[in-house]
Design a protein around this motif. Sequence first.
Motif, PDB file in Angstrom:
ATOM      1  N   PRO A  13       0.830  -1.211   0.000  1.00  0.00           N
ATOM      2  CA  PRO A  13       0.000   0.000   0.000  1.00  0.00           C
ATOM      3  C   PRO A  13       0.864   1.261   0.000  1.00  0.00           C
ATOM      4  CG  PRO A  13      -0.011  -1.028   2.172  1.00  0.00           C
ATOM      5  CD  PRO A  13       0.682  -1.983   1.252  1.00  0.00           C
ATOM      6  N   THR A  14       0.630   2.134  -0.959  1.00  0.00           N
ATOM      7  CA  THR A  14       1.350   3.403  -1.042  1.00  0.00           C
ATOM      8  C   THR A  14       0.348   4.547  -1.063  1.00  0.00           C
ATOM      9  OG1 THR A  14       1.393   3.359  -3.461  1.00  0.00           O
ATOM     10  CG2 THR A  14       3.289   2.397  -2.307  1.00  0.00           C
ATOM     11  N   HIS A  15       0.807   5.706  -0.630  1.00  0.00           N
ATOM     12  CA  HIS A  15      -0.053   6.883  -0.678  1.00  0.00           C
ATOM     13  C   HIS A  15       0.477   7.841  -1.738  1.00  0.00           C
ATOM     14  CE1 HIS A  15      -3.150   9.564   0.781  1.00  0.00           C
ATOM     15  NE2 HIS A  15      -2.287  10.550   0.661  1.00  0.00           N
ATOM     16  N   PRO A  16      -0.347   8.186  -2.712  1.00  0.00           N
ATOM     17  CA  PRO A  16       0.117   9.113  -3.753  1.00  0.00           C
ATOM     18  C   PRO A  16       0.240  10.533  -3.204  1.00  0.00           C
ATOM     19  CG  PRO A  16      -2.216   8.645  -4.035  1.00  0.00           C
ATOM     20  CD  PRO A  16      -1.744   7.761  -2.912  1.00  0.00           C
ATOM     21  N   LEU A  17       1.349  11.165  -3.494  1.00  0.00           N
ATOM     22  CA  LEU A  17       1.549  12.560  -3.113  1.00  0.00           C
ATOM     23  C   LEU A  17       1.470  13.436  -4.352  1.00  0.00           C
ATOM     24  CD1 LEU A  17       4.674  12.284  -0.747  1.00  0.00           C
ATOM     25  CD2 LEU A  17       2.251  12.119  -0.126  1.00  0.00           C
ATOM     26  N   LEU A  18       1.043  14.670  -4.166  1.00  0.00           N
ATOM     27  CA  LEU A  18       1.105  15.625  -5.263  1.00  0.00           C
ATOM     28  C   LEU A  18       2.562  15.873  -5.637  1.00  0.00           C
ATOM     29  CD1 LEU A  18      -1.553  18.325  -4.252  1.00  0.00           C
ATOM     30  CD2 LEU A  18      -1.697  16.676  -6.126  1.00  0.00           C
ATOM     31  N   VAL A  19       2.832  15.973  -6.925  1.00  0.00           N
ATOM     32  CA  VAL A  19       4.168  16.308  -7.415  1.00  0.00           C
ATOM     33  C   VAL A  19       4.190  17.802  -7.722  1.00  0.00           C
ATOM     34  CG1 VAL A  19       5.912  15.923  -9.188  1.00  0.00           C
ATOM     35  CG2 VAL A  19       4.516  14.005  -8.370  1.00  0.00           C
ATOM     36  N   ILE A  20       5.011  18.535  -6.992  1.00  0.00           N
ATOM     37  CA  ILE A  20       5.123  19.983  -7.158  1.00  0.00           C
ATOM     38  C   ILE A  20       6.404  20.294  -7.926  1.00  0.00           C
ATOM     39  CG2 ILE A  20       5.238  22.199  -5.971  1.00  0.00           C
ATOM     40  CD1 ILE A  20       2.583  20.671  -5.600  1.00  0.00           C
ATOM     41  N   ASP A  21       6.291  21.153  -8.917  1.00  0.00           N
ATOM     42  CA  ASP A  21       7.432  21.545  -9.743  1.00  0.00           C
ATOM     43  C   ASP A  21       8.048  22.820  -9.162  1.00  0.00           C
ATOM     44  OD1 ASP A  21       9.171  22.522 -11.755  1.00  0.00           O
ATOM     45  OD2 ASP A  21       7.980  21.564 -13.328  1.00  0.00           O
ATOM     46  N   TYR A  22       9.250  22.692  -8.627  1.00  0.00           N
ATOM     47  CA  TYR A  22       9.892  23.830  -7.975  1.00  0.00           C
ATOM     48  C   TYR A  22      10.152  24.975  -8.944  1.00  0.00           C
ATOM     49  CZ  TYR A  22      13.289  26.501  -5.233  1.00  0.00           C
ATOM     50  OH  TYR A  22      13.957  27.502  -4.570  1.00  0.00           O
ATOM     51  N   GLU A  23      10.490  24.652 -10.185  1.00  0.00           N
ATOM     52  CA  GLU A  23      10.738  25.711 -11.162  1.00  0.00           C
ATOM     53  C   GLU A  23       9.475  26.541 -11.395  1.00  0.00           C
ATOM     54  OE1 GLU A  23      13.396  26.875 -12.651  1.00  0.00           O
ATOM     55  OE2 GLU A  23      14.726  25.497 -11.591  1.00  0.00           O
ATOM     56  N   LEU A  24       8.325  25.884 -11.418  1.00  0.00           N
ATOM     57  CA  LEU A  24       7.071  26.620 -11.586  1.00  0.00           C
ATOM     58  C   LEU A  24       6.758  27.465 -10.353  1.00  0.00           C
ATOM     59  CD1 LEU A  24       4.756  23.989 -13.336  1.00  0.00           C
ATOM     60  CD2 LEU A  24       5.966  25.928 -14.368  1.00  0.00           C
ATOM     61  N   ILE A  25       7.075  26.940  -9.181  1.00  0.00           N
ATOM     62  CA  ILE A  25       6.867  27.720  -7.955  1.00  0.00           C
ATOM     63  C   ILE A  25       7.731  28.975  -7.985  1.00  0.00           C
ATOM     64  CG2 ILE A  25       7.217  27.749  -5.451  1.00  0.00           C
ATOM     65  CD1 ILE A  25       4.769  26.160  -6.246  1.00  0.00           C
ATOM     66  N   ALA A  27       8.771  30.518 -10.496  1.00  0.00           N
ATOM     67  CA  ALA A  27       8.275  31.415 -11.542  1.00  0.00           C
ATOM     68  C   ALA A  27       6.951  32.074 -11.168  1.00  0.00           C
ATOM     69  CB  ALA A  27       8.120  30.643 -12.848  1.00  0.00           C
ATOM     70  N   GLY A  28       6.389  31.694 -10.021  1.00  0.00           N
ATOM     71  CA  GLY A  28       5.140  32.296  -9.579  1.00  0.00           C
ATOM     72  C   GLY A  28       3.905  31.751 -10.264  1.00  0.00           C
ATOM     73  N   LEU A 153       9.573  27.967  -0.637  1.00  0.00           N
ATOM     74  CA  LEU A 153       8.295  27.317  -0.343  1.00  0.00           C
ATOM     75  C   LEU A 153       7.600  27.981   0.845  1.00  0.00           C
ATOM     76  CD1 LEU A 153       9.373  23.574  -0.768  1.00  0.00           C
ATOM     77  CD2 LEU A 153       8.235  25.038  -2.447  1.00  0.00           C
ATOM     78  N   ILE A 154       8.365  28.330   1.864  1.00  0.00           N
ATOM     79  CA  ILE A 154       7.782  28.998   3.035  1.00  0.00           C
ATOM     80  C   ILE A 154       7.199  30.350   2.649  1.00  0.00           C
ATOM     81  CG2 ILE A 154       8.398  30.124   5.223  1.00  0.00           C
ATOM     82  CD1 ILE A 154      10.242  27.710   5.774  1.00  0.00           C
ATOM     83  N   ASP A 155       7.850  31.052   1.722  1.00  0.00           N
ATOM     84  CA  ASP A 155       7.318  32.339   1.263  1.00  0.00           C
ATOM     85  C   ASP A 155       5.955  32.178   0.589  1.00  0.00           C
ATOM     86  OD1 ASP A 155       9.453  33.775   2.235  1.00  0.00           O
ATOM     87  OD2 ASP A 155      10.498  33.909   0.305  1.00  0.00           O
ATOM     88  N   VAL A 156       5.759  31.055  -0.096  1.00  0.00           N
ATOM     89  CA  VAL A 156       4.451  30.793  -0.711  1.00  0.00           C
ATOM     90  C   VAL A 156       3.381  30.671   0.367  1.00  0.00           C
ATOM     91  CG1 VAL A 156       3.093  29.101  -2.003  1.00  0.00           C
ATOM     92  CG2 VAL A 156       5.386  29.723  -2.790  1.00  0.00           C
ATOM     93  N   PHE A 157       3.679  29.927   1.421  1.00  0.00           N
ATOM     94  CA  PHE A 157       2.710  29.781   2.509  1.00  0.00           C
ATOM     95  C   PHE A 157       2.487  31.110   3.230  1.00  0.00           C
ATOM     96  CE2 PHE A 157       4.272  25.303   2.197  1.00  0.00           C
ATOM     97  CZ  PHE A 157       3.072  24.749   1.781  1.00  0.00           C
ATOM     98  N   ASP A 158       3.525  31.905   3.332  1.00  0.00           N
ATOM     99  CA  ASP A 158       3.423  33.242   3.919  1.00  0.00           C
ATOM    100  C   ASP A 158       2.330  34.044   3.206  1.00  0.00           C
ATOM    101  OD1 ASP A 158       5.397  35.273   5.635  1.00  0.00           O
ATOM    102  OD2 ASP A 158       4.463  36.283   3.930  1.00  0.00           O
ATOM    103  N   ALA A 159       2.393  34.050   1.881  1.00  0.00           N
ATOM    104  CA  ALA A 159       1.422  34.817   1.096  1.00  0.00           C
ATOM    105  C   ALA A 159       0.028  34.208   1.171  1.00  0.00           C
ATOM    106  CB  ALA A 159       1.888  34.898  -0.357  1.00  0.00           C
ATOM    107  N   LYS A 160      -0.061  32.885   1.069  1.00  0.00           N
ATOM    108  CA  LYS A 160      -1.370  32.233   1.071  1.00  0.00           C
ATOM    109  C   LYS A 160      -2.072  32.355   2.419  1.00  0.00           C
ATOM    110  CE  LYS A 160      -3.073  30.096  -1.680  1.00  0.00           C
ATOM    111  NZ  LYS A 160      -4.105  30.508  -2.675  1.00  0.00           N
ATOM    112  N   LEU A 161      -1.310  32.513   3.488  1.00  0.00           N
ATOM    113  CA  LEU A 161      -1.897  32.688   4.815  1.00  0.00           C
ATOM    114  C   LEU A 161      -2.329  34.128   5.073  1.00  0.00           C
ATOM    115  CD1 LEU A 161       0.557  30.451   6.875  1.00  0.00           C
ATOM    116  CD2 LEU A 161      -1.903  30.039   6.600  1.00  0.00           C
ATOM    117  N   GLY A 162      -2.098  35.004   4.106  1.00  0.00           N
ATOM    118  CA  GLY A 162      -2.493  36.395   4.268  1.00  0.00           C
ATOM    119  C   GLY A 162      -1.615  37.175   5.220  1.00  0.00           C
ATOM    120  N   LEU A 163      -0.378  36.732   5.387  1.00  0.00           N
ATOM    121  CA  LEU A 163       0.552  37.416   6.281  1.00  0.00           C
ATOM    122  C   LEU A 163       1.254  38.556   5.558  1.00  0.00           C
ATOM    123  CD1 LEU A 163       2.106  34.201   7.846  1.00  0.00           C
ATOM    124  CD2 LEU A 163       0.808  35.928   9.114  1.00  0.00           C
TER     125      LEU A 163
END
Length: 351
Positions: A13-25, A27-28, A153-163
């Motif tokens: 049994p495996t759990h699928p994770l989302l694959v995030i592309d760092y280059e796209l992150i 690039a905004g 990546l932390i900066d992305v969460f910073d913005a999404k949290l409305g900080l």
Amino acid sequence: MSAEHPPFPEDVPTHPLLVIDYELIKAGNKHEIERLWTAGTTLGFWYLKNHGVDEEVNGMFDVGAQTVALPFEEKMKYEQGDEGMSFGYKAAGANVVDASGTKDTTQFINIATDDALAWPVQARRSYPSTVNAHMASTIIPFVEKSLAVNSTLIDVFDAKLGLPTGTLSKLHRKGEFSGSTTRCIYSPPILNRQATAISAHTDFGSLSFLHNRLGGLQVLVPGTEEWQYVKPLPGHAICNLGDAMVIFSGGILRSNLHRVVNPPGAQGSIDRYSLVYFTRPADSVVLRALTDESPLIADAVTHASDPKRFNPGVTALEWLTRRVKNRRAVNQKGLGAWLDSGGTEHTMSGS
């Protein structure tokens, strides 16, 4: 180290994770940012591709193998100790993996980011010769690149949290000591295939940047009782959020339970090495929900079943020290020490 290993079996049994592309992150890309946000607010785990650290990762695996191969007496000169220091060597059996006091089977060397960035000046502690020999050529480049990835990546969460822009970055400021660490891990094959190499836990800090070549990592998906493997993918790191981000966000972000067991199938018969970079807040940062800085976080805490859990009243250093100290085998004086080693896994239900 050779990258040739038996394949990961297809019948576990495996759990699928989302694959995030760092280059796209970087690039905004808005779609990719939304996918990262989804990963961070559901399981708190995701794969990361195109992170650009593969060469340094290969070198760090060599550092880990060379350090493990040192004589035991030499490694023990750099042991962490039993008072909650995170940096240094940890011998097999120094920690426990359950409330019964079962000892772990892993060895690892933790290298403080403070020492890497201050090199050749010693900031926190000394290290074995295998670490010193590769500090400039391998470890410092790995630390610098890993810091950049995690900070982005932390900066992305910073913005999404409305900080306000840079709020989370200031809590991870480089000018102050922190628990941020590079860890090289070795786990031998375990005769009891059901045994646990690293106990179920949430990570202590903010964001972990993990590199595996063999299976063994498992997650406990919320709402289930079945541990599922996370399949290692070549060229992909595995990222996961830690306790600090749960607390800062008032429970909007998730730090999920995970553990390490023997790799499945034929992989379970060979030595397992892994590598992780932990980004943690500056030592003096008080862990609290950032309700004054974000209406989104304030609303989440207001509607939480127990808002007090997002204000533990301790610094990042105190949180880390408590958790490290109470996993040490010598400190197990009953169930209390084991419970005191816990993180946000004990408080996140019902948020």
